[in-house]
Write an enzyme that holds these catalytic residues in place. Structure first.
Site, PDB file in Angstrom:
ATOM      1  N   TYR A 109      -7.721  -3.980   3.958  1.00 54.58           N
ATOM      2  CA  TYR A 109      -6.331  -4.256   3.600  1.00 54.58           C
ATOM      3  C   TYR A 109      -5.511  -2.979   3.414  1.00 54.58           C
ATOM      4  O   TYR A 109      -5.987  -2.001   2.840  1.00 54.58           O
ATOM      5  CB  TYR A 109      -6.278  -5.058   2.295  1.00 54.58           C
ATOM      6  CG  TYR A 109      -4.876  -5.404   1.867  1.00 54.58           C
ATOM      7  CD1 TYR A 109      -4.252  -6.526   2.387  1.00 54.58           C
ATOM      8  CD2 TYR A 109      -4.164  -4.599   0.975  1.00 54.58           C
ATOM      9  CE1 TYR A 109      -2.957  -6.840   2.021  1.00 54.58           C
ATOM     10  CE2 TYR A 109      -2.868  -4.915   0.610  1.00 54.58           C
ATOM     11  CZ  TYR A 109      -2.274  -6.034   1.132  1.00 54.58           C
ATOM     12  OH  TYR A 109      -0.993  -6.349   0.772  1.00 54.58           O
ATOM     13  N   TRP A 111      -1.257  -1.089   4.259  1.00 54.28           N
ATOM     14  CA  TRP A 111      -0.019  -1.080   5.033  1.00 54.28           C
ATOM     15  C   TRP A 111      -0.070  -0.213   6.283  1.00 54.28           C
ATOM     16  O   TRP A 111       0.776  -0.337   7.149  1.00 54.28           O
ATOM     17  CB  TRP A 111       1.125  -0.626   4.132  1.00 54.28           C
ATOM     18  CG  TRP A 111       1.804  -1.770   3.466  1.00 54.28           C
ATOM     19  CD1 TRP A 111       1.217  -2.739   2.717  1.00 54.28           C
ATOM     20  CD2 TRP A 111       3.202  -2.068   3.510  1.00 54.28           C
ATOM     21  NE1 TRP A 111       2.161  -3.624   2.281  1.00 54.28           N
ATOM     22  CE2 TRP A 111       3.390  -3.227   2.749  1.00 54.28           C
ATOM     23  CE3 TRP A 111       4.302  -1.450   4.106  1.00 54.28           C
ATOM     24  CZ2 TRP A 111       4.652  -3.802   2.575  1.00 54.28           C
ATOM     25  CZ3 TRP A 111       5.559  -2.017   3.914  1.00 54.28           C
ATOM     26  CH2 TRP A 111       5.716  -3.181   3.171  1.00 54.28           C
TER      27      TRP A 111
HETATM   28  N1  LIG Z   1      -1.155  -2.596 -10.465  1.00 49.95           N
HETATM   29  C1  LIG Z   1      -0.640  -2.990  -9.299  1.00 49.95           C
HETATM   30  N2  LIG Z   1      -1.338  -2.818  -8.166  1.00 49.95           N
HETATM   31  C2  LIG Z   1      -0.822  -3.194  -6.994  1.00 49.95           C
HETATM   32  C3  LIG Z   1       0.465  -3.782  -6.923  1.00 49.95           C
HETATM   33  C4  LIG Z   1       1.182  -3.974  -8.139  1.00 49.95           C
HETATM   34  O1  LIG Z   1       2.305  -4.505  -8.149  1.00 49.95           O
HETATM   35  N3  LIG Z   1       0.615  -3.547  -9.300  1.00 49.95           N
HETATM   36  N4  LIG Z   1       0.992  -4.155  -5.714  1.00 49.95           N
HETATM   37  C5  LIG Z   1       0.034  -4.500  -4.665  1.00 49.95           C
HETATM   38  C6  LIG Z   1       0.675  -4.661  -3.375  1.00 49.95           C
HETATM   39  S1  LIG Z   1       1.917  -5.818  -3.296  1.00 49.95           S
HETATM   40  C7  LIG Z   1       0.272  -4.004  -2.245  1.00 49.95           C
HETATM   41  S2  LIG Z   1       0.960  -4.435  -0.753  1.00 49.95           S
HETATM   42  C8  LIG Z   1      -0.804  -2.990  -2.298  1.00 49.95           C
HETATM   43  C9  LIG Z   1      -0.563  -1.808  -1.343  1.00 49.95           C
HETATM   44  O2  LIG Z   1      -1.741  -1.136  -1.110  1.00 49.95           O
HETATM   45  P1  LIG Z   1      -1.986  -0.283   0.213  1.00 49.95           P
HETATM   46  O3  LIG Z   1      -1.278  -0.860   1.368  1.00 49.95           O
HETATM   47  O4  LIG Z   1      -3.453  -0.098   0.343  1.00 49.95           O
HETATM   48  O5  LIG Z   1      -1.286   1.096  -0.193  1.00 49.95           O
HETATM   49  P2  LIG Z   1      -0.833   2.330   0.704  1.00 49.95           P
HETATM   50  O6  LIG Z   1      -0.757   3.509  -0.213  1.00 49.95           O
HETATM   51  O7  LIG Z   1       0.389   1.984   1.476  1.00 49.95           O
HETATM   52  O8  LIG Z   1      -2.084   2.529   1.663  1.00 49.95           O
HETATM   53  C10 LIG Z   1      -1.994   2.817   3.007  1.00 49.95           C
HETATM   54  C11 LIG Z   1      -3.012   3.920   3.321  1.00 49.95           C
HETATM   55  O9  LIG Z   1      -3.046   4.101   4.724  1.00 49.95           O
HETATM   56  C12 LIG Z   1      -3.021   5.487   5.020  1.00 49.95           C
HETATM   57  N5  LIG Z   1      -2.420   5.635   6.339  1.00 49.95           N
HETATM   58  C13 LIG Z   1      -1.105   5.714   6.665  1.00 49.95           C
HETATM   59  N6  LIG Z   1      -0.953   5.839   7.984  1.00 49.95           N
HETATM   60  C14 LIG Z   1      -2.200   5.825   8.517  1.00 49.95           C
HETATM   61  C15 LIG Z   1      -2.687   5.911   9.840  1.00 49.95           C
HETATM   62  O10 LIG Z   1      -1.956   6.017  10.800  1.00 49.95           O
HETATM   63  N7  LIG Z   1      -4.054   5.862  10.008  1.00 49.95           N
HETATM   64  C16 LIG Z   1      -4.912   5.732   8.961  1.00 49.95           C
HETATM   65  N8  LIG Z   1      -6.220   5.680   9.210  1.00 49.95           N
HETATM   66  N9  LIG Z   1      -4.453   5.652   7.692  1.00 49.95           N
HETATM   67  C17 LIG Z   1      -3.125   5.693   7.484  1.00 49.95           C
HETATM   68  C18 LIG Z   1      -2.207   6.113   3.911  1.00 49.95           C
HETATM   69  O11 LIG Z   1      -2.518   7.470   3.771  1.00 49.95           O
HETATM   70  C19 LIG Z   1      -2.624   5.257   2.715  1.00 49.95           C
HETATM   71  O12 LIG Z   1      -3.715   5.830   2.031  1.00 49.95           O
HETATM   72  O13 LIG Z   1      -0.947  -2.515  -3.628  1.00 49.95           O
HETATM   73  C20 LIG Z   1      -1.183  -3.569  -4.561  1.00 49.95           C
HETATM   74  N10 LIG Z   1      -1.529  -3.021  -5.851  1.00 49.95           N
HETATM   75  N1  LIG Z   2      10.273   1.595  -3.132  1.00 51.16           N
HETATM   76  C1  LIG Z   2       9.297   0.718  -2.880  1.00 51.16           C
HETATM   77  N2  LIG Z   2       9.621  -0.543  -2.498  1.00 51.16           N
HETATM   78  C2  LIG Z   2       8.640  -1.443  -2.261  1.00 51.16           C
HETATM   79  C3  LIG Z   2       7.268  -1.101  -2.341  1.00 51.16           C
HETATM   80  C4  LIG Z   2       6.957   0.241  -2.751  1.00 51.16           C
HETATM   81  O1  LIG Z   2       5.774   0.619  -2.891  1.00 51.16           O
HETATM   82  N3  LIG Z   2       7.997   1.101  -3.002  1.00 51.16           N
HETATM   83  N4  LIG Z   2       6.312  -2.031  -2.050  1.00 51.16           N
HETATM   84  C5  LIG Z   2       6.691  -3.187  -1.232  1.00 51.16           C
HETATM   85  C6  LIG Z   2       5.687  -4.264  -1.350  1.00 51.16           C
HETATM   86  S1  LIG Z   2       4.187  -4.077  -0.562  1.00 51.16           S
HETATM   87  C7  LIG Z   2       5.911  -5.416  -2.012  1.00 51.16           C
HETATM   88  S2  LIG Z   2       4.738  -6.656  -2.007  1.00 51.16           S
HETATM   89  C8  LIG Z   2       7.162  -5.640  -2.717  1.00 51.16           C
HETATM   90  C9  LIG Z   2       6.871  -6.238  -4.094  1.00 51.16           C
HETATM   91  O2  LIG Z   2       8.011  -6.757  -4.626  1.00 51.16           O
HETATM   92  P1  LIG Z   2       7.987  -7.263  -6.154  1.00 51.16           P
HETATM   93  O3  LIG Z   2       6.704  -7.910  -6.437  1.00 51.16           O
HETATM   94  O4  LIG Z   2       9.200  -8.047  -6.336  1.00 51.16           O
HETATM   95  O5  LIG Z   2       8.094  -5.847  -6.891  1.00 51.16           O
HETATM   96  P2  LIG Z   2       7.754  -5.310  -8.339  1.00 51.16           P
HETATM   97  O6  LIG Z   2       8.403  -3.969  -8.385  1.00 51.16           O
HETATM   98  O7  LIG Z   2       6.307  -5.384  -8.612  1.00 51.16           O
HETATM   99  O8  LIG Z   2       8.471  -6.304  -9.329  1.00 51.16           O
HETATM  100  C10 LIG Z   2       9.866  -6.493  -9.368  1.00 51.16           C
HETATM  101  C11 LIG Z   2      10.325  -6.553 -10.801  1.00 51.16           C
HETATM  102  O9  LIG Z   2       9.779  -7.679 -11.457  1.00 51.16           O
HETATM  103  C12 LIG Z   2       9.805  -7.434 -12.858  1.00 51.16           C
HETATM  104  N5  LIG Z   2       8.733  -8.211 -13.501  1.00 51.16           N
HETATM  105  C13 LIG Z   2       7.428  -7.880 -13.597  1.00 51.16           C
HETATM  106  N6  LIG Z   2       6.748  -8.842 -14.265  1.00 51.16           N
HETATM  107  C14 LIG Z   2       7.643  -9.803 -14.593  1.00 51.16           C
HETATM  108  C15 LIG Z   2       7.562 -11.065 -15.279  1.00 51.16           C
HETATM  109  O10 LIG Z   2       6.503 -11.505 -15.724  1.00 51.16           O
HETATM  110  N7  LIG Z   2       8.713 -11.787 -15.399  1.00 51.16           N
HETATM  111  C16 LIG Z   2       9.901 -11.352 -14.910  1.00 51.16           C
HETATM  112  N8  LIG Z   2      10.967 -12.153 -15.056  1.00 51.16           N
HETATM  113  N9  LIG Z   2      10.014 -10.160 -14.275  1.00 51.16           N
HETATM  114  C17 LIG Z   2       8.910  -9.402 -14.105  1.00 51.16           C
HETATM  115  C18 LIG Z   2       9.580  -5.934 -13.010  1.00 51.16           C
HETATM  116  O11 LIG Z   2      10.451  -5.392 -13.985  1.00 51.16           O
HETATM  117  C19 LIG Z   2       9.817  -5.376 -11.612  1.00 51.16           C
HETATM  118  O12 LIG Z   2      10.726  -4.306 -11.541  1.00 51.16           O
HETATM  119  O13 LIG Z   2       7.881  -4.424  -2.886  1.00 51.16           O
HETATM  120  C20 LIG Z   2       8.044  -3.728  -1.648  1.00 51.16           C
HETATM  121  N10 LIG Z   2       9.020  -2.697  -1.865  1.00 51.16           N
HETATM  122 MO   LIG Z   3       2.776  -5.797  -1.154  1.00 52.35          MO
END
Ligand SMILES: Nc1nc2c(c(=O)[nH]1)N[C@H]1C(S)=C(S)[C@@H](COP(=O)(O)OP(=O)(O)OC[C@H]3O[C@@H](n4cnc5c(=O)[nH]c(N)nc54)[C@H](O)[C@@H]3O)O[C@H]1N2
Ligand SMILES: Nc1nc2c(c(=O)[nH]1)N[C@H]1C(S)=C(S)[C@@H](COP(=O)(O)OP(=O)(O)OC[C@H]3O[C@@H](n4cnc5c(=O)[nH]c(N)nc54)[C@H](O)[C@@H]3O)O[C@H]1N2
Ligand SMILES: [Mo]
Length: 765
Positions: A109, A111
């Site tokens: 998993y 991005w």
């Molecule tokens: N506590 C907490 N944890 C969370 C979340 C949260 O809200 N709270 N959010 C979750 C969510 S929604 C998501 S989507 C995940 C995201 O988790 P990930 O998608 O695993 O996070 P990234 O850091 O985008 O990881 C992408 C990796 O791919 C590598 N990469 C980039 N380009 C290339 C390439 O061309 N080739 C190769 N081989 N590698 C490459 C980058 O260096 C990076 O290490 O995290 C989750 N984790």
């Molecule tokens: N700049 C930036 N943008 C991103 C990403 C990133 O890494 N960087 N990641 C992308 C990805 S993979 C994803 S999945 C999306 C995720 O999108 P979201 O899941 O919507 O993003 P979060 O920032 O985790 O949460 C949004 C807001 O929800 C509020 N929140 C948290 N818990 C609660 C709760 O229990 N109740 C209420 N009412 N509010 C709460 C927090 O204050 C937070 O700022 O974002 C995407 N956009």
């Molecule tokens: Mo995500």
């Protein structure tokens, strides 16, 4: 003379400025009305000290240490590409022969990059699928619980990330927007597959100018930009279900529910209504009841209910709400509230999940596909919900329950990751590491020395996106982007596709993997497939050569506003939903039939084990939000200038209310220790009146820097988060249910070591 190369990333499209073989700057794509600052970190990342310069093998692994060996403490031995290719091919062959294909975890998993051809995870899955199969991962961290729930109750996931009711419809018809989790600006910096245009801010400004009233229901005031002039309702995290139930009760008490819609368009109202009223369990879900759980005044809850019933209202919740224990409940209950308001399928009304979660949600667009790699078959059927990865590693031979299914867990001997960072995305990292060390062999393809590379046995250095040609494309963006190679591969880095093609050759299936196409032939092939699909829908895209020379294709905007579920709203018999009843399922016989104690047939309030009302709050009195970072994408670009400028004494900022800081004798700028029973990390304290007292927030993505004694020196909140599924239904990531304590860090401040390469051993003879 500087060269200019058009390119795209998840954080935006740009022209790379190249001088003497180095990327020296970036200029935003001219068609982007509101470019993201994150592109400025690209040159830093591409030329960072932490680039992996050549293949490496962990010293202990070379000595024969396999299952159970310590990963992360060893030095790395440089090897040639030939040696690395041979070692990986031999080990893959051995593991497949001795333990079967399912013993390889390759769900991988993450991005990866925006380019659709060089998308590392897709390349690895293709390689492993053609090689015999692998254990994979389904759903995602973003909305794993929601995407398992919604097909049961609305018959589709469009309401999360399909084509949703678009901004023009909201501008024209909405009067009130109730935003659970707000409408954050930071999250819309990102589009999966690469944004051509960031249209979120311009659209939000138009909605605001149209006079729509916004309510930001969130623990964090900063989740609504100032220009919305939103009312802030500071709720306790993880208690939204109770607040929505309180609103439902107030509507019922005033007789304002849309009885027509509930009877013609919904199934199970007769079961949900007595629960709201307390007839089925003895507890009426009054606003006063909800106040005790949410700490939102009952008067506010009642007022919001009556206001919503009296105005065309759009309900929205961010994806974060369901990233919590029982995360299915608030979303299901919000669908129920939208049904009581009768707004589903009406212009500017109803419910949508994630307007504030990602750029492109609600952007007017045609229903065109995106450029993508063809799917490959995985002959191994085993697929775990993505966030159950530690359980998979911990419990071979046992069974995992998910959405009515029983998934036997294989014994994982080989972990292979490309394009994702499990030590970023997963919860309870100290526990993940123990599971990770159970494998015989870990292979990681990475451009940078991120935590997975540091905890691998065989490290294969990948190029970054700027070192190759590709196509950026997202189904939620109107621009398809040509991504021109800007610089040669750095040091010995290679494209993921090329390294896998060589390993495939060693294993005897190179031609099936490459289909005898090179990069250019693949790009033409993928573009051609997309162009044909567009023609079928009536859009004539230019040929490849013109697209490549111009740098982008713009698909036309739609002529009409789009309203999700409008056919169903107009005529539910002719256009039923894809649910068992054909209606919105306020009660689901299917879900009830699974017999899971923690999730019943209708939405209900379920207290998470960690929230401010839980007994655990006596020891750990602060609720930790680990939200998406404004300064990077997850762990990507953490070494860039934008993220670096935000750090406090080199540590990730943690937001705290001044009253909580005063009670602990802390001040702005202090380095603090954030801890619970699962782990501890350092953070840099930032005081903010806009965070609700009792709540602290630390963005995800600071590179994990474990000090050996369990302390993360840098500030990765996932050493603290709990690793439980949302429920057996969704088995989604529940990172937001997490209690911690914060104290001043008094010891000598340790250096952050993760932005320098790990220990490198002498080259093997
Ligand atoms: N506590 C907490 N944890 C969370 C979340 C949260 O809200 N709270 N959010 C979750 C969510 S929604 C998501 S989507 C995940 C995201 O988790 P990930 O998608 O695993 O996070 P990234 O850091 O985008 O990881 C992408 C990796 O791919 C590598 N990469 C980039 N380009 C290339 C390439 O061309 N080739 C190769 N081989 N590698 C490459 C980058 O260096 C990076 O290490 O995290 C989750 N984790
Ligand atoms: N700049 C930036 N943008 C991103 C990403 C990133 O890494 N960087 N990641 C992308 C990805 S993979 C994803 S999945 C999306 C995720 O999108 P979201 O899941 O919507 O993003 P979060 O920032 O985790 O949460 C949004 C807001 O929800 C509020 N929140 C948290 N818990 C609660 C709760 O229990 N109740 C209420 N009412 N509010 C709460 C927090 O204050 C937070 O700022 O974002 C995407 N956009
Ligand atoms: Mo995500």
């Amino acid at each position: 003379m500087a060269e200019i190369k058009p390119h795209a990333a998840h954080w935006g499209s740009f022209d790379a400025v190249v001088e003497n073989g180095r990327v020296t700057g970036v200029r935003p794509f001219a068609r982007d009305p509101s470019p993201s600052t994150l592109i400025q970190s690209m040159p830093d990342a591409v030329h960072a000290r932490t680039r992996i310069d050549r293949p490496y093998v962990r010293a202990g692994w070379l000595r024969g240490e396999r299952r159970g060996s310590l990963r992360g403490g060893d030095s790395f031995v440089p090897v040639s590409w030939d040696q690395a290719t041979r070692l990986v091919a031999e080990e893959t062959g051995r593991v497949r022969a001795e333990f079967g294909h399912a013993s390889i975890l390759g769900g991988s998993y993450g991005w990866s990059s925006a380019g659709r051809f060089h998308h590392a995870r897709s390349q690895l899955q293709r390689f492993l699928g053609l090689g015999g199969g692998f254990t994979t991962q389904v759903t995602n961290y973003s909305y794993g619980a929601g995407m398992t729930l919604m097909p049961h109750i609305l018959g589709t996931n469009d309401v999360i990330q399909g084509k949703v009711t678009d901004w023009p419809s909201i501008v024209k018809h909405t009067k009130l927007m109730l935003c659970f989790g707000g409408l954050p600006l930071k999250n819309a910096l990102i589009t999966a597959g690469g944004a051509g245009a960031h249209e979120y801010v311009p659209w939000l400004r138009q909605v605001a100018a149209a006079g729509v009233r916004f309510v930001n229901i969130s623990p964090f005031r900063g989740d609504a930009p100032d220009f919305l002039q939103a009312e802030w309702v500071p709720i306790r995290p993880n208690t939204d279900t109770a607040l929505i139930l309180g609103m439902a009760h107030a509507m019922l008490a005033a007789g304002l529910e849309d009885r027509g819609f509930l009877s013609t368009h919904c199934a199970g109202w007769e079961k949900l209504r007595p629960y709201i009223l307390g007839e089925s369990d003895g507890t009426p879900k009054t606003p006063e009841w909800a106040e005790a759980i949410t700490e939102v005044p009952a008067a506010t809850i009642g007022r919001l209910a009556l206001e919503a019933a009296g105005l065309p209202t759009m309900l929205t919740a961010t994806w974060s709400l369901q990233r919590a224990e029982h995360g299915e409940q608030p979303w299901w209950m919000l669908v129920a509230l939208a049904s009581m308001l009768g707004g589903i399928g009406k212009p500017g009304q109803g419910v949508v999940f994630g307007y504030g979660s990602m750029n492109g949600m609600g952007t007017p667009r045609l229903n065109l596909p995106s450029v993508s790699m063809p799917a490959t078959r995985n002959p191994v059927g085993t697929a775990i919900p993505v966030s159950r990865v530690t359980e998979l590693l911990e419990r071979p031979g046992e069974v995992l329950q998910y959405n009515g299914r029983h998934i036997p867990l294989p014994d994982i001997r080989m972990i292979w990751w490309a394009g994702g960072n499990p030590f970023h995305h997963h919860q309870d990292l100290n526990r993940l590491l123990r599971g990770w060390c159970r494998a015989d062999t870990v292979v990681v393809q990475e451009p940078w020395w991120t935590a997975p590379a540091r905890h691998a046995d065989i490290v294969l250095p990948a190029t970054t996106t700027l070192e190759r040609n590709d196509i950026g494309s997202s189904s939620s963006d109107r621009f398809v982007r040509a991504m021109h190679q800007a610089i040669p591969p750095q040091a010995q880095a290679r494209n993921d596709h090329d390294m896998l093609a060589d390993i495939a050759e060693a294993l005897g299936f190179r031609d099936r993997f490459t289909e005898q196409r090179d990069e250019n032939a693949w790009l033409r092939h993928l573009y051609g497939r997309w162009r044909t699909a567009c023609t079928r829908i009536g859009f004539d895209a230019p040929d490849f050569d013109r697209f490549w020379a111009e740098g982008y294709v713009e698909t036309p905007p739609p002529e009409e506003d789009f309203v999700l579920f409008s056919d169903f709203a107009r005529d539910p018999a002719a256009h039923p939903l894809n649910t068992p009843s054909g209606k919105v399922e306020l009660f689901s016989e299917t879900i009830a039939g699974f017999g899971y104690a923690e999730i019943g047939g209708h939405p209900r309030w379920q207290a998470p084990s960690e929230y401010l009302g839980a007994s655990a709050a006596a020891r750990f009195p602060l609720h930790l939000l680990s939200y998406q970072p404004a300064t990077r994408l997850h762990g990507q670009l953490d070494q860039g200038r934008v993220a670096a400028a935000s750090k406090i004494q080199g540590r990730e900022p943690i937001l705290m209310h001044p009253a909580d800081a005063a009670a602990r004798g802390l001040s702005d700028g202090d380095v603090v220790r954030v801890f619970n029973d699962r782990g501890a990390c350092l953070g840099g304290l930032r005081l903010d009146e806009g965070i609700r007292a009792g709540v602290v927030a630390m963005a995800t993505g600071a590179w994990w820097d474990p000090a050996g004694d369990g302390l993360d020196r840098h500030g990765n909140p996932n050493v603290l988060t709990q690793d439980v599924g949302t429920s057996r239904l969704g088995q989604g990531c529940a990172a937001q249910s997490c209690l911690v304590q914060v104290e001043r860090f008094t010891a000598a401040l340790p250096e952050v070591t993760v932005f320098t390469p790990p220990a490198i051993a002498e080259e093997a003879a």
